[in-house]
Scaffold this active site. Structure first.
Site, PDB file in Angstrom:
ATOM      1  N   SER A 175       0.835  -1.205   0.000  1.00  0.00           N
ATOM      2  CA  SER A 175       0.000   0.000   0.000  1.00  0.00           C
ATOM      3  C   SER A 175       0.865   1.248   0.000  1.00  0.00           C
ATOM      4  O   SER A 175       1.991   1.249   0.541  1.00  0.00           O
ATOM      5  CB  SER A 175      -0.888  -0.001   1.251  1.00  0.00           C
ATOM      6  OG  SER A 175      -1.503   1.256   1.447  1.00  0.00           O
ATOM      7  N   TYR A 199      -2.581  -0.032  10.178  1.00  0.00           N
ATOM      8  CA  TYR A 199      -2.735  -0.700   8.888  1.00  0.00           C
ATOM      9  C   TYR A 199      -1.475  -0.533   8.044  1.00  0.00           C
ATOM     10  O   TYR A 199      -0.897  -1.503   7.537  1.00  0.00           O
ATOM     11  CB  TYR A 199      -3.936  -0.132   8.138  1.00  0.00           C
ATOM     12  CG  TYR A 199      -3.931  -0.459   6.669  1.00  0.00           C
ATOM     13  CD1 TYR A 199      -4.075  -1.780   6.229  1.00  0.00           C
ATOM     14  CD2 TYR A 199      -3.748   0.533   5.707  1.00  0.00           C
ATOM     15  CE1 TYR A 199      -4.043  -2.092   4.877  1.00  0.00           C
ATOM     16  CE2 TYR A 199      -3.726   0.230   4.356  1.00  0.00           C
ATOM     17  CZ  TYR A 199      -3.868  -1.078   3.944  1.00  0.00           C
ATOM     18  OH  TYR A 199      -3.822  -1.386   2.613  1.00  0.00           O
ATOM     19  N   LYS A 203       1.672  -3.341   6.668  1.00  0.00           N
ATOM     20  CA  LYS A 203       2.208  -3.479   5.309  1.00  0.00           C
ATOM     21  C   LYS A 203       3.721  -3.272   5.298  1.00  0.00           C
ATOM     22  O   LYS A 203       4.460  -3.992   4.600  1.00  0.00           O
ATOM     23  CB  LYS A 203       1.536  -2.478   4.366  1.00  0.00           C
ATOM     24  CG  LYS A 203       0.053  -2.725   4.147  1.00  0.00           C
ATOM     25  CD  LYS A 203      -0.214  -4.062   3.467  1.00  0.00           C
ATOM     26  CE  LYS A 203      -1.662  -4.245   3.117  1.00  0.00           C
ATOM     27  NZ  LYS A 203      -1.946  -5.550   2.481  1.00  0.00           N
TER      28      LYS A 203
END
Length: 395
Positions: A175, A199, A203
Site C-alpha cells: 500500500s 494498517y 504493510k
C-alpha cells in the site's frame, strides 16, 4: 508439464488470497481471461460469495471451469494446509480421470509417468497473489491487535505453507500508506518509508519480512505492489466495491450519496494549499490495477533473479476531492451534496505516485482517466445500488 509461464507462455496455476474482494475479483477475471487456472481462498470477512458468482458470469462457462474456491482463513494453519493440499488432490483426480480402466499403476511405465508428472510440479500452485487482509485505516487505529493478527500472522502462515509445498513466487498487496505523510511528491519507490497507522505499519512490517525471507531463500521471487487509491469497476457493472457498513474510501461514499443511501458527502478540509483547497490523491482504475498484477506475475516468471522488489501502481497524476466529485456528477447526472468539515489529523496535502519504475521494468502504465473511473463506478452503482445483496436491510 511444467508451468507454461516458465516456458514463455501458457496456463499457470495461481492462488489468489482474498480473491472475493474488490481488487481480487477484478484480478481473477483478468487471470481467467489470460487463460490461467485460478484458486480463490477467502473467509468473506469483507466480501460475499455472490462476488465470485459474478466473476463466473463475466468470464463465461468455459473460462469459469478454471476458477476454484476454497473457504479459508489465513490465520488458520489447518485451513492453509487444506488450500495447498487441495491443489495436489485436484491433480491426482485429473490423472485418475484420464487413466484408462486397464492402466496398471503397478507397472514400471505407469510408475514413471506418475513420478515424472509430480516432479514437474503439476500438483502445486505456480504463484500466489496475496490480497487477503484488513485495510481500513480508522479501524486499524481502534483495533491494532486485530490488524497485526490478520495481516502479519496470516501472511507468515501463508509463506510457511508456500515453503512446504514448493511455491516460490508471490505478488504481495502492499500500500502507498507505507510512505506515511511524504515530505515530497511524487512518491518514488526508494523514498523514506514511515507508516503512521497500524494498517500501514502491518504493510511495512510485511515488506521488511519478505525482504528478509527472500534473502534467506534466494529461489523465492517477490514483487510488492504499493497501491495508491483504487476506484472504478468492471465495465460490465457486475463487480465493484461493496464495503460493509460506512465506506472508508471516497468513491464508494460518493456513490452511496448518489443512489440515496446517504444524505451528503463530508469533505474534510478546504484550506489545503491546492488548486481548490481540497486534498490531492492518486486515483487508479481497479482494472488498471488488476492488469498491474498480471504484469507483475509475468515479471516474476521471466526474471529468476528478481529477488524482492517494490513497485508503485498509480497514475502519477493527482486529483483533488472536489475534482472527483465533479467528475462523478458529470458521469452520473446526479448532484452530490457536500458538507465542509475540518481537516482530519494526519491527512496529507498531496500523495501521488511516481510510476516510471513500473513502466520501465513491468511494461505497465495506467490506461484510464478519472472520467473513466467515475463512469464505471456509476455503472456499478446504478446496477447495484445496494451492492451484491440488493437489499437495503443488509447494508
Amino acid at each position: 508439464m511444467a508451468s507454461g509461464a516458465e516456458n514463455g507462455g501458457g496456463e499457470i496455476s495461481v492462488l489468489v488470497t482474498g480473491g472475493a474482494g474488490y481488487i481480487g475479483t477484478h484480478t481473477a477475471v483478468r487471470l481467467l481471461e489470460k487463460g490461467h487456472e485460478v484458486t480463490v481462498v477467502d473467509n468473506f470477512h469483507n466480501s460475499v460469495p455472490e462476488a465470485l458468482d459474478r466473476v463466473r458470469l463475466i468470464a463465461g462457462p468455459a473460462l469459469s471451469s478454471h476458477l476454484h474456491f476454497i473457504p479459508g482463513d489465513l490465520k488458520s494453519k489447518d485451513d492453509l494446509e487444506k488450500v495447498f493440499a487441495a491443489k495436489r488432490l485436484r491433480f491426482d483426480q485429473t490423472i485418475s480421470s484420464q487413466t484408462p480402466f486397464n492402466f496398471d499403476l503397478n507397472s514400471s511405465i505407469s510408475f514413471v509417468v506418475v513420478v515424472v508428472a509430480h516432479c514437474l510440479c503439476c500438483f502445486r500452485y505456480d504463484a500466489v497473489v496475496h490480497f487477503a487482509g484488513l485495510k481500513a485505516v480508522g479501524e486499524s487505529v481502534a483495533h491494532p491487535q486485530m490488524y497485526y493478527e490478520n495481516n502479519v500472522v496470516g501472511t507468515i502462515n501463508l509463506y510457511a505453507a508456500m515453503t512446504k509445498y514448493g511455491c516460490k513466487k508471490i505478488v504481495f498487496s502492499s500500500s502507498a500508506t507505507v510512505y506515511g505523510s511524504p515530505e515530497k511528491t511524487p512518491c518514488v519507490e526508494d523514498s523514506s518509508l514511515n507508516a503512521v497507522s497500524p494498517y500501514g505499519s502491518t504493510k511495512l512490517v510485511l515488506e521488511n519480512y519478505f525482504r528478509q525471507v527472500q534473502a534467506a531463500d534466494p529461489e523465492l521471487r517477490v514483487i510488492m505492489l504499493r497501491y495508491f487509491n483504487p476506484i472504478g469497476a468492471h465495465r460490465s457493472g457486475d463487480i465493484g466495491e461493496d464495503p460493509k457498513g460506512i465506506p472508508n474510501n471516497l468513491l464508494p461514499y460518493i456513490q452511496q450519496v448518489a443512489v440515496g443511501r446517504r444524505p451528503e458527502l463530508n469533505v474534510y478540509g478546504v484550506d489545503y494549499p491546492t488548486r481548490d483547497g481540497t486534498a490531492i490523491r492518486d486515483y487508479i482504475h481497479v482494472v488498471d490495477l488488476a492488469d498491474g498484477h498480471i504484469a507483475a506475475l509475468e515479471k516474476l516468471f521471466a526474471t529468476p533473479d528478481i529477488g524482492c522488489v517494490a513497485y508503485n501502481l498509480g497514475t502519477g497524476r493527482g486529483t483533488t476531492v472536489l475534482e472527483v466529485v465533479k467528475a462523478f456528477e458529470e458521469a452520473s447526472g446526479k448532484k452530490i451534496p457536500i458538507k465542509i468539515c475540518p481537516r482530519r489529523p494526519g491527512d496529507s496535502t498531496a500523495v501521488y505516485a511516481s510510476t516510471e519504475k513500473a513502466k520501465k521494468e513491468l511494461g505497465w502504465s495506467a490506461q484510464f482517466g478519472i472520467e473513466d473511473m467515475c463512469r464505471d463506478q456509476w455503472n456499478w452503482a446504478r446496477k447495484n445500488p445496494y451492492g451484491y445483496s440488493g437489499n437495503a436491510e443488509e447494508n
